[in-house]
Design a protein around this motif. Structure first.
Motif, PDB file in Angstrom:
ATOM      1  N   ASP A   1      47.740  18.592   4.658  1.00  0.00           N
ATOM      2  CA  ASP A   1      47.244  18.698   3.295  1.00  0.00           C
ATOM      3  C   ASP A   1      46.614  20.076   3.129  1.00  0.00           C
ATOM      4  N   ALA A   2      47.360  20.970   2.497  1.00  0.00           N
ATOM      5  CA  ALA A   2      46.847  22.333   2.267  1.00  0.00           C
ATOM      6  C   ALA A   2      46.735  22.566   0.764  1.00  0.00           C
ATOM      7  N   THR A   3      46.435  21.504   0.033  1.00  0.00           N
ATOM      8  CA  THR A   3      46.319  21.624  -1.419  1.00  0.00           C
ATOM      9  C   THR A   3      44.964  22.227  -1.793  1.00  0.00           C
ATOM     10  N   HIS A   4      44.841  22.558  -3.053  1.00  0.00           N
ATOM     11  CA  HIS A   4      43.599  23.127  -3.589  1.00  0.00           C
ATOM     12  C   HIS A   4      42.473  22.095  -3.440  1.00  0.00           C
ATOM     13  N   PRO A   5      41.245  22.544  -3.142  1.00  0.00           N
ATOM     14  CA  PRO A   5      40.142  21.574  -2.945  1.00  0.00           C
ATOM     15  C   PRO A   5      39.876  20.688  -4.164  1.00  0.00           C
ATOM     16  N   PHE A   6      40.342  21.107  -5.343  1.00  0.00           N
ATOM     17  CA  PHE A   6      40.125  20.272  -6.540  1.00  0.00           C
ATOM     18  C   PHE A   6      41.305  19.336  -6.808  1.00  0.00           C
TER      19      PHE A   6
ATOM     20  N   ARG B   1      39.167  25.130   3.148  1.00  0.00           N
ATOM     21  CA  ARG B   1      38.406  26.378   3.298  1.00  0.00           C
ATOM     22  C   ARG B   1      36.943  26.159   2.912  1.00  0.00           C
ATOM     23  N   PRO B   2      36.048  26.945   3.512  1.00  0.00           N
ATOM     24  CA  PRO B   2      34.621  26.777   3.215  1.00  0.00           C
ATOM     25  C   PRO B   2      34.323  27.079   1.747  1.00  0.00           C
ATOM     26  N   GLN B   3      33.258  26.478   1.251  1.00  0.00           N
ATOM     27  CA  GLN B   3      32.868  26.723  -0.137  1.00  0.00           C
ATOM     28  C   GLN B   3      32.229  28.106  -0.256  1.00  0.00           C
ATOM     29  N   TRP B   4      32.271  28.654  -1.449  1.00  0.00           N
ATOM     30  CA  TRP B   4      31.514  29.883  -1.698  1.00  0.00           C
ATOM     31  C   TRP B   4      30.030  29.534  -1.743  1.00  0.00           C
TER      32      TRP B   4
ATOM     33  N   ASN C   1      34.331  25.810  -7.504  1.00  0.00           N
ATOM     34  CA  ASN C   1      34.023  26.319  -6.165  1.00  0.00           C
ATOM     35  C   ASN C   1      35.221  26.101  -5.234  1.00  0.00           C
ATOM     36  N   SER C   2      36.258  26.908  -5.456  1.00  0.00           N
ATOM     37  CA  SER C   2      37.492  26.748  -4.674  1.00  0.00           C
ATOM     38  C   SER C   2      37.330  27.319  -3.272  1.00  0.00           C
ATOM     39  N   GLY C   3      36.472  28.319  -3.137  1.00  0.00           N
ATOM     40  CA  GLY C   3      36.292  28.940  -1.823  1.00  0.00           C
ATOM     41  C   GLY C   3      37.393  29.925  -1.460  1.00  0.00           C
ATOM     42  N   ALA C   4      38.319  30.176  -2.384  1.00  0.00           N
ATOM     43  CA  ALA C   4      39.455  31.050  -2.055  1.00  0.00           C
ATOM     44  C   ALA C   4      39.005  32.506  -1.944  1.00  0.00           C
ATOM     45  N   ALA C   5      39.441  33.159  -0.870  1.00  0.00           N
ATOM     46  CA  ALA C   5      39.098  34.576  -0.685  1.00  0.00           C
ATOM     47  C   ALA C   5      39.681  35.387  -1.835  1.00  0.00           C
ATOM     48  N   ALA C   6      40.882  35.035  -2.264  1.00  0.00           N
ATOM     49  CA  ALA C   6      41.596  35.825  -3.274  1.00  0.00           C
ATOM     50  C   ALA C   6      40.914  35.808  -4.642  1.00  0.00           C
ATOM     51  N   SER C   7      40.068  34.818  -4.904  1.00  0.00           N
ATOM     52  CA  SER C   7      39.448  34.783  -6.228  1.00  0.00           C
ATOM     53  C   SER C   7      37.924  34.902  -6.164  1.00  0.00           C
ATOM     54  N   HIS C   8      37.417  35.356  -5.018  1.00  0.00           N
ATOM     55  CA  HIS C   8      35.970  35.448  -4.837  1.00  0.00           C
ATOM     56  C   HIS C   8      35.367  36.655  -5.559  1.00  0.00           C
ATOM     57  N   ASP C   9      36.204  37.670  -5.813  1.00  0.00           N
ATOM     58  CA  ASP C   9      35.641  38.908  -6.371  1.00  0.00           C
ATOM     59  C   ASP C   9      35.024  38.706  -7.748  1.00  0.00           C
TER      60      ASP C   9
ATOM     61  N   ARG D   1      32.895  20.808  -5.791  1.00  0.00           N
ATOM     62  CA  ARG D   1      34.147  20.171  -5.374  1.00  0.00           C
ATOM     63  C   ARG D   1      34.056  18.651  -5.471  1.00  0.00           C
ATOM     64  N   PRO D   2      35.181  18.026  -5.773  1.00  0.00           N
ATOM     65  CA  PRO D   2      35.205  16.561  -5.703  1.00  0.00           C
ATOM     66  C   PRO D   2      35.135  16.130  -4.242  1.00  0.00           C
ATOM     67  N   SER D   3      34.598  14.937  -3.977  1.00  0.00           N
ATOM     68  CA  SER D   3      34.570  14.505  -2.579  1.00  0.00           C
ATOM     69  C   SER D   3      35.917  13.865  -2.227  1.00  0.00           C
TER      70      SER D   3
END
Ligand SMILES: NC(=O)c1ccc[n+]([C@@H]2O[C@H](COP(=O)([O-])OP(=O)(O)OC[C@H]3O[C@@H](n4cnc5c(N)ncnc54)[C@H](OP(=O)(O)O)[C@@H]3O)[C@@H](O)[C@H]2O)c1
Length: 252
Positions: free
Chosen positions: A77-82, A106-109, A201-209, A226-228
């Motif tokens: 499962d490599a889907t988006h955390p949401f 991935r970790p949360q921001w 709070n996706s935690g994605a490196a690509a959208s952290h900026d 994030r949803p649990s």
């Protein structure tokens, strides 16, 4: 799990994220048979390496059937955390079909030092906490912008990969696919004079900026938590997950 002809069973990656594509590429390179599954939400998705299927499975039952029919040896499962529904379905279907499941999570921001975050549980709450007159940058994708349509007392700009089906008059839609460098994000936020940002709070490196840009300009961020998800063996990075797959000899 190995087929009777001695060929290893394929890996199924539930994807739709950059990490899922990185995983697929690495696993294909390692000589494994990899199938990626996309929901089919975007018309021109970035395609992962290996085989690709598109569209829902038909709930837990459909996914369990697919796992069995395709003799999947490992479900990732490599889907988006949401994407909470498919992650819950993956846990249930893996159990039904008796297929090992791992999750890339991935970790949360974290809130940057000195930045202002207003954390909320869900999108409807994000709409509630915006003050009247706010000039809001929505960085939440396309699917949930309707949560803000009733806030006619605020101004909205939504950045989306594909245009939404509908948006109220007066809304600004920016069509763009990231990643966006931090200076470009600072320029964009300053140009529009945004008073608030809404993000997940996706935690994605690509959208952290965008988060760093908001912090730099002192713009408060309404951050949707994030949803649990039901528990699963989880890994924080593509590398740690790949190491585990190698060490465990999966799919075996
Ligand atoms: N939610 C986000 O913010 C977000 C952001 C970026 C990317 N994505 C990606 O977009 C996709 C859909 O996300 P979502 O939040 O709409 O999902 P979701 O609410 O968790 O799932 C709703 C339904 O869509 C189908 N589905 C979802 N992901 C799938 C996949 N990878 N392969 C096949 N079917 C899938 C499943 O249908 P069936 O029950 O019929 O199987 C699932 O029950 C995911 O692949 C996710 O990684 C989501």
């Amino acid at each position: 799990m190995t087929q009777s002809n001695g060929v290893a069973n394929p890996i199924l990656i539930l994807g739709g994220t950059g990490e899922a594509r990185a995983l697929a590429a690495a696993l294909v390179q390692s000589g494994r048979r990899v199938m990626s599954s996309l929901a089919g939400r975007t018309a021109n998705p970035l395609m992962p390496e290996g085989e690709v299927r598109i569209g829902g499975f038909g709930g837990v039952e459909g996914l369990a059937r697919y796992l069995r029919d395709e003799r999947i040896g490992l479900l990732i499962d490599a889907t988006h955390p949401f994407a909470a529904q498919i992650s819950a379905n993956a846990v249930a279907a893996a159990k039904v079909a008796d297929v090992p499941l791992v999750r890339l999570e991935r970790p949360q921001w974290l809130c940057p030092r000195g930045a202002e975050w207003i954390e909320v549980e869900e999108m409807a709450q994000a709409a509630d906490v915006l003050p009247a007159g706010a000039n809001v940058f929505l960085a939440i994708g396309r699917q949930e912008i309707a949560s803000f349509f009733h806030r006619t007392d605020c101004r909205f700009t939504a950045r989306v990969i594909e245009p939404p089906e509908t948006a109220p008059e007066g809304w600004t839609i920016i069509g763009a696919r990231g990643p966006f460098p931090v200076q470009a994000e600072i320029d964009l936020l300053a140009l529009h004079g945004f008073t608030h940002m809404v993000a997940k709070n996706s935690g994605a490196a690509a959208s952290h900026d965008k988060i760093l840009a908001a912090a730099e300009l002192g713009i408060p961020v309404v951050m949707v938590k994030r949803p649990s998800l039901p528990p699963a063996r989880s890994f924080e990075s593509v590398k740690t997950l790949l190491d585990y797959i190698d060490q465990a000899g999966l799919p075996n």
